[in-house]
Design a protein around this motif. Structure first.
Motif, mmCIF file in Angstrom:
data_model
loop_
_atom_site.group_PDB
_atom_site.id
_atom_site.type_symbol
_atom_site.label_atom_id
_atom_site.label_comp_id
_atom_site.label_asym_id
_atom_site.label_seq_id
_atom_site.Cartn_x
_atom_site.Cartn_y
_atom_site.Cartn_z
ATOM 1 N N MET A 155 0.835 -1.199 0.000
ATOM 2 C CA MET A 155 0.000 0.000 0.000
ATOM 3 C C MET A 155 0.873 1.253 0.000
ATOM 4 N N LEU A 156 2.016 1.173 0.664
ATOM 5 C CA LEU A 156 2.938 2.306 0.686
ATOM 6 C C LEU A 156 3.467 2.596 -0.718
ATOM 7 N N ASP A 157 3.705 1.549 -1.512
ATOM 8 C CA ASP A 157 4.163 1.728 -2.885
ATOM 9 C C ASP A 157 3.141 2.501 -3.711
ATOM 10 N N PHE A 158 1.859 2.135 -3.556
ATOM 11 C CA PHE A 158 0.804 2.840 -4.287
ATOM 12 C C PHE A 158 0.726 4.295 -3.839
ATOM 13 N N ALA A 159 0.822 4.514 -2.545
ATOM 14 C CA ALA A 159 0.758 5.884 -2.018
ATOM 15 C C ALA A 159 1.924 6.720 -2.531
ATOM 16 N N LEU A 160 3.113 6.136 -2.567
ATOM 17 C CA LEU A 160 4.285 6.876 -3.056
ATOM 18 C C LEU A 160 4.180 7.169 -4.546
ATOM 19 N N PHE A 161 3.649 6.220 -5.308
ATOM 20 C CA PHE A 161 3.476 6.467 -6.736
ATOM 21 C C PHE A 161 2.417 7.548 -6.960
ATOM 22 N N LEU A 165 1.741 9.906 -4.895
ATOM 23 C CA LEU A 165 2.386 11.162 -4.498
ATOM 24 C C LEU A 165 3.305 11.680 -5.599
ATOM 25 N N SER A 166 3.991 10.769 -6.291
ATOM 26 C CA SER A 166 4.846 11.171 -7.410
ATOM 27 C C SER A 166 4.020 11.827 -8.512
ATOM 28 N N ARG A 206 -1.157 2.689 -12.146
ATOM 29 C CA ARG A 206 -1.796 3.727 -12.972
ATOM 30 C C ARG A 206 -2.982 4.326 -12.244
ATOM 31 N N THR A 207 -3.750 3.477 -11.584
ATOM 32 C CA THR A 207 -4.901 3.973 -10.828
ATOM 33 C C THR A 207 -4.441 4.943 -9.748
ATOM 34 N N ALA A 208 -3.390 4.571 -9.022
ATOM 35 C CA ALA A 208 -2.849 5.466 -7.986
ATOM 36 C C ALA A 208 -2.336 6.759 -8.601
ATOM 37 N N GLY A 209 -1.711 6.668 -9.782
ATOM 38 C CA GLY A 209 -1.201 7.848 -10.463
ATOM 39 C C GLY A 209 -2.311 8.789 -10.909
ATOM 40 N N VAL A 210 -3.380 8.228 -11.462
ATOM 41 C CA VAL A 210 -4.514 9.044 -11.904
ATOM 42 C C VAL A 210 -5.172 9.713 -10.699
ATOM 43 N N ILE A 211 -5.320 8.978 -9.613
ATOM 44 C CA ILE A 211 -5.907 9.561 -8.399
ATOM 45 C C ILE A 211 -5.018 10.688 -7.877
ATOM 46 N N GLY A 212 -3.706 10.463 -7.842
ATOM 47 C CA GLY A 212 -2.778 11.504 -7.384
ATOM 48 C C GLY A 212 -2.840 12.744 -8.259
ATOM 49 N N ALA A 213 -2.884 12.556 -9.588
ATOM 50 C CA ALA A 213 -2.956 13.694 -10.512
ATOM 51 C C ALA A 213 -4.274 14.442 -10.363
ATOM 52 N N ALA A 214 -5.370 13.703 -10.189
ATOM 53 C CA ALA A 214 -6.677 14.340 -10.018
ATOM 54 C C ALA A 214 -6.731 15.132 -8.708
#
Length: 194
Positions: A2-8, A10-11, A135-143
């Motif tokens: 889960m930390l990996d998804f959160a860090l991605f 955040l990136s 990708r899902t984590a990235g899209v959420i972070g960007a949004a």
């Protein structure tokens, strides 16, 4: 895991924020000219289009040429280097939104799409070079980053201490963010196996 998804996420959040600092300056100016609601809605529509297009490109590259996706890192790397060269030679163009009072939401959206090519150039390779879960984590972070920028602009339009000058100072970081994103994508991808 889960930390990996959160860090991605955040990136992607940081990439979205740092490549949208020029948009923040334009958005702050437009809130004064065209009204906060119209400007912020146009900004958010543009960001949704850019994030969606980056995701579609990432999905298309994965299906068509999966082993070449990592080479997309050359795009933000090159754009970052070109921006630094332009800055050093004094050829850096200033973006001043020239929209009449009461500009339509479509015009505002098109303005922000045109100002978001650097965001697309960083976000598309970042998403293309990651696993579907990431990708899902990235899209959420960007949004979330787009929503945060819209909130800052809304607060900035009402607060006297907030101005486009702060965003312009932070915008100096954008070429470095693009270079780092390009290097990350090139080093942490299928290109490692080549």
């Amino acid at each position: 895991m889960m930390l990996d998804f959160a860090l991605f996420g955040l990136s992607a959040f940081m990439a979205q924020v740092l490549t949208n600092l020029d948009n923040l300056a334009a958005l702050l100016a437009l809130t004064m000219v065209s009204g906060a609601k119209r400007s912020i809605f146009g900004f958010l529509m543009a960001q949704a289009i850019v994030i969606g297009a980056a995701l579609l490109l990432a999905l298309g590259v994965e299906d068509v040429v999966p082993h070449w996706a990592g080479y997309l890192g050359v795009i933000p790397l090159s754009l970052g280097i070109l921006a630094l060269i332009r800055r050093r030679s004094g050829k850096e163009a200033k973006s001043n939104p020239n929209l009449e009072t009461g500009a339509s939401i479509i015009m505002i959206t098109l303005l922000f799409i045109s100002l978001s090519m650097d965001t697309f150039a960083v976000l598309a390779p970042l998403l293309a070079d990651s696993a579907p879960n990431f990708r899902t984590a990235g899209v959420i972070g960007a949004a979330l980053a787009a929503a945060s920028l819209a909130t800052v602009a809304l607060l900035g339009s009402k607060a006297p201490f907030m101005s486009g000058a702060l965003a312009r100072r932070l915008e100096r970081l954008v070429p470095y963010v693009m270079i780092c994103a390009g290097l990350y994508i090139l080093s942490n991808s299928w290109t490692d196996a080549v």
